[in-house]
Design an enzyme around this catalytic site. Structure first.
Site, mmCIF file in Angstrom:
data_model
loop_
_atom_site.group_PDB
_atom_site.id
_atom_site.type_symbol
_atom_site.label_atom_id
_atom_site.label_comp_id
_atom_site.label_asym_id
_atom_site.label_seq_id
_atom_site.Cartn_x
_atom_site.Cartn_y
_atom_site.Cartn_z
ATOM 1 N N LYS A 55 0.840 -1.205 0.000
ATOM 2 C CA LYS A 55 0.000 0.000 0.000
ATOM 3 C C LYS A 55 0.870 1.248 0.000
ATOM 4 O O LYS A 55 0.610 2.202 -0.730
ATOM 5 C CB LYS A 55 -0.934 -0.016 1.223
ATOM 6 C CG LYS A 55 -2.070 -1.022 1.068
ATOM 7 C CD LYS A 55 -2.823 -1.298 2.361
ATOM 8 C CE LYS A 55 -3.823 -2.436 2.139
ATOM 9 N NZ LYS A 55 -4.507 -2.867 3.356
ATOM 10 N N GLN A 99 -5.192 -1.520 9.470
ATOM 11 C CA GLN A 99 -5.102 -2.872 8.903
ATOM 12 C C GLN A 99 -5.772 -3.887 9.835
ATOM 13 O O GLN A 99 -5.482 -3.934 11.028
ATOM 14 C CB GLN A 99 -3.626 -3.233 8.667
ATOM 15 C CG GLN A 99 -3.400 -4.544 7.967
ATOM 16 C CD GLN A 99 -3.859 -4.561 6.495
ATOM 17 O OE1 GLN A 99 -3.845 -3.538 5.819
ATOM 18 N NE2 GLN A 99 -4.276 -5.708 6.026
ATOM 19 N N ASP A 122 -11.692 2.589 3.864
ATOM 20 C CA ASP A 122 -12.112 1.186 3.850
ATOM 21 C C ASP A 122 -13.631 1.045 3.737
ATOM 22 O O ASP A 122 -14.139 -0.072 3.580
ATOM 23 C CB ASP A 122 -11.699 0.511 5.167
ATOM 24 C CG ASP A 122 -10.417 -0.282 5.033
ATOM 25 O OD1 ASP A 122 -10.159 -0.790 3.935
ATOM 26 O OD2 ASP A 122 -9.693 -0.386 6.035
#
Ligand code: GUN
Length: 299
Positions: A55, A99, A122
């Site tokens: 990422k 995460q 997200d």
């Protein structure tokens, strides 16, 4: 039996990154804004470390700012909450990704709720989940968004198709079902308690598997001509001390009946990261009162 077309996620993600890179260049040149993405990693899960590294690399390559926060596995809930609050208040950070999964002693829910919905790249905050359901502008979870783009590229119009999503998580199954509904599919969500899963699979024109069980979807579960999207990433022992990545679909066998299928690796995975970059770009624009960006049907 003819072989299924391979749906190339790597090539599609590369094309998408070119588009995003151009839009970021414009945003920086015209408005002096560089999208900033903060990624929070707690603990040392090797798979999560690999994802977080990818990422960061992708963000920097596209001209974004990347802020990485690596915390030890025994980090306290309050420390995570305080970090999220700090990132919420930082004008250089447009997107926040914590995460998952978190170490066992931490509670994910309050962390997700603490993220500013405008920075929730997200799409996990209930405000964004609700916006998706209501058809309003919001952040959409990266992996389902990536699958939707692959399906659009492969099929174009999906009106009236029977779509089956196996998996009902907040991060994938639920938003995927909503996105397929928005494409005018007839959507079924299957999960670990579904009876006669194979029968549901056999009715699906579009089959999306996200269960985390290696090669669970077999050849005789798949309708001839179906398009199969494999979201699974399962690590099995390979040759020597190497590991072998396999999806949730028995790829070789299902390739005999499907019309198109994503490989693992090289299918959905690269799209997730490209879509995260897209979400960070959108977040930066929306937070600065600029127009939203849409991904064209063909890119
Ligand atoms: N872990 C695996 N995939 C994801 C993702 O898309 N977002 C977050 N936050 N964690 C993940």
């Amino acid at each position: 039996m003819s072989q299924a077309t391979l749906i190339d996620g790597k090539a599609t993600a590369a094309a998408l990154r070119i588009l995003i890179g151009k839009k970021i260049g414009q945003l920086t040149a015209e408005h002096g804004i560089r999208p900033g993405l903060a990624v929070v990693l707690i603990g040392a899960d090797p798979a999560s470390q690999v994802y977080v590294r990818s990422k960061r690399k992708a963000a920097v390559k596209l001209g974004m700012e990347s802020f990485e926060h690596t915390l030890p596995a025994d980090t306290k809930q309050e420390t995570v909450m305080a970090l999220v609050q700090k990132l919420n208040g930082d004008p250089k950070v447009h997107g926040i990704l914590v995460q998952l999964p978190l170490p066992k002693h931490l509670d994910e829910k309050p962390v997700i709720l603490a993220i500013d919905p405008l920075k929730d790249v997200d799409g996990l905050h209930p405000e964004n989940a609700g916006r998706l359901m209501a058809g309003e502008v919001g952040m959409v979870s990266c992996t389902p968004l990536g699958c939707q783009l692959l399906l659009r590229r492969q099929l174009g119009d999906m009106t009236g198709k029977n779509a089956l999503v196996i998996g009902r998580s907040l991060l994938f199954g639920k938003p995927m079902a909503q996105l397929l509904l928005a494409e005018d599919c007839t959507v079924t969500t299957a999960h670990s308690r579904t009876a006669d899963l194979a029968d549901h699979c056999r009715r699906a024109d579009i089959l999306v598997a996200a269960v985390g069980r290696p090669e669970m979807v077999k050849e005789d579960w798949v309708k001839p001509g179906a398009v199969v999207i494999d979201v699974g990433i399962n690590r099995l022992p390979g040759e020597g001390d190497k590991e072998r990545l396999v999806g949730d679909v028995d790829f070789d066998a299902v390739s005999n009946v499907a019309s198109a299928i994503t490989p693992v690796p090289g299918g959905v995975g690269p799209m997730t990261i490209a879509c995260l970059m897209f979400n960070a770009l959108r977040a930066a624009r929306l937070q600065n009162g600029l127009d939203d960006v849409k991904i064209p049907t063909s890119f």
